[in-house]
Enzyme design. Structure first.
Site, PDB file in Angstrom:
ATOM      1  N   THR A  38       0.860  -1.193   0.000  1.00  0.00           N
ATOM      2  CA  THR A  38       0.000   0.000   0.000  1.00  0.00           C
ATOM      3  C   THR A  38       0.894   1.241   0.000  1.00  0.00           C
ATOM      4  OG1 THR A  38      -0.240   0.199   2.416  1.00  0.00           O
ATOM      5  CG2 THR A  38      -1.795  -1.253   1.269  1.00  0.00           C
ATOM      6  N   GLY A  42       2.183   2.276  -2.769  1.00  0.00           N
ATOM      7  CA  GLY A  42       3.258   1.687  -3.573  1.00  0.00           C
ATOM      8  C   GLY A  42       3.696   2.500  -4.776  1.00  0.00           C
ATOM      9  N   GLY A  73       8.074   6.740  -2.963  1.00  0.00           N
ATOM     10  CA  GLY A  73       8.870   6.595  -1.747  1.00  0.00           C
ATOM     11  C   GLY A  73       9.238   5.171  -1.367  1.00  0.00           C
ATOM     12  N   ILE A  74       9.067   4.868  -0.096  1.00  0.00           N
ATOM     13  CA  ILE A  74       9.467   3.566   0.457  1.00  0.00           C
ATOM     14  C   ILE A  74       8.656   2.442  -0.183  1.00  0.00           C
ATOM     15  CG2 ILE A  74       9.470   2.192   2.581  1.00  0.00           C
ATOM     16  CD1 ILE A  74       9.876   4.945   4.092  1.00  0.00           C
ATOM     17  N   SER A  94       7.368   4.357  12.609  1.00  0.00           N
ATOM     18  CA  SER A  94       8.303   5.486  12.444  1.00  0.00           C
ATOM     19  C   SER A  94       9.051   5.708  13.753  1.00  0.00           C
ATOM     20  CB  SER A  94       7.517   6.754  12.095  1.00  0.00           C
ATOM     21  OG  SER A  94       8.344   7.894  12.216  1.00  0.00           O
ATOM     22  N   TYR A 126       0.960  12.483  14.368  1.00  0.00           N
ATOM     23  CA  TYR A 126       1.633  11.509  13.512  1.00  0.00           C
ATOM     24  C   TYR A 126       2.321  10.436  14.374  1.00  0.00           C
ATOM     25  CZ  TYR A 126       5.023   9.703  10.085  1.00  0.00           C
ATOM     26  OH  TYR A 126       5.783   8.888   9.281  1.00  0.00           O
TER      27      TYR A 126
END
Ligand code: NAD
Length: 245
Positions: free
Chosen positions: A12, A14, A17-18, A136, A149
């Site tokens: 997800t 996708g 970025g990562i 994170s 966040y």
């Protein structure tokens, strides 16, 4: 021979970025990768770049969209071997600035979205499947304006522990990856100050730089593969030492 030959993966978030870096690595190693995200054009472009990939547009915080994603996976008929629940947004605000609307939006996408992504995959997950959630370093820090966040990512980490416990009987491993700062579009929340913020954040990292997305993807692929067969319920920090020293 790739280590994911014949395997099916879902990533997800996708298209950038990562998530994109991870989808690329999984596809290179033989997996067919379903990627999802809200922006159809970007998603289609990313799927074309990845090659062995299917783009399924959708919002992870909307149950019907997640159902649609898994319907496509089901149609492929091979179950699901790797699930990378990675989509999230960042919204930065101090306690006195945070609106109810933004609080709800961040929890809807980052927490409820992760829950829906994993819960709705349950009927498809094959024995020996690997589920990886993106948290994170912010989950454990107190940096100003990162409250909502960070709290959403702490929730993701907590889900990871419980789901690891609940799914172990099916031979499904669940792990969390906690990146430090990474050079991705997530920094766009800073607008024209994005580059300045990347430089500022790098000073808080012992490695004195922020990561490239592929450095996180390498760790996700490790968690997705049998190389990590005895790693379960873990939180793998990929943070240049940010939360470690
Ligand atoms: P990114 O913005 O490139 O990736 C986030 C992806 O999630 C995007 O593709 C976006 O379209 C998608 N997305 C957002 N809301 C969505 C929704 N409702 N439904 C479906 N898709 C949605 O940034 P990234 O840094 O690659 O972020 C990937 C993950 O890494 C996130 O969970 C983020 O919180 C986490 N993370 C990033 C950093 C960093 O410094 N970049 C650090 C720690 C953790």
């Amino acid at each position: 021979m790739g280590q994911f030959d014949g395997k099916t993966a879902v990533v997800t978030g996708g298209s950038t970025g990562i998530g994109l870096a991870t989808a690329e690595r999984l596809a290179t190693e033989g997996a067919h990768v379903f990627i999802t995200g809200r922006r159809e054009t970007e998603l289609e472009k990313a799927a074309a770049e990845i090659g062995n990939a299917t783009a399924v547009p959708g919002d992870v915080s909307v149950a019907a969209d997640v159902d649609r994603l898994y319907e496509r996976v089901r149609e492929r008929g091979k179950g699901l071997d790797v699930l990378f629940a990675n989509a999230a947004i960042q919204h930065l605000a101090r306690l006195d600035e945070l609106t109810e609307e933004n609080h709800d939006r961040i929890f809807d996408i980052n927490v409820k979205g992760t829950f829906l992504t994993v819960q709705k995959a349950l009927p498809l997950l094959n024995d020996g499947a690997s589920v990886i959630l993106t948290a994170s370093t912010s989950a454990e820090r107190g940096d100003e304006r990162f409250g909502a966040y960070g709290a959403s990512k702490a929730a993701v980490r907590a889900y990871g522990r419980t789901w690891a416990n609940e799914l172990v009987g099916r031979g499904i491993r669940v792990n969390v990856v906690s990146p430090g700062p990474v050079d991705t579009p997530l920094f766009e929340v800073f607008g024209e100050r994005a580059d300045e913020m990347k430089a500022v954040v790098a000073t808080a990292v012992p490695a004195r730089r922020i990561a490239a997305p592929d450095e996180i993807a390498a760790s996700v692929v490790f968690l997705a593969s049998t190389q990590s067969s005895f790693v379960h319920g873990a939180n793998l920090y990929v943070d240049g030492g940010m939360n470690q020293i």
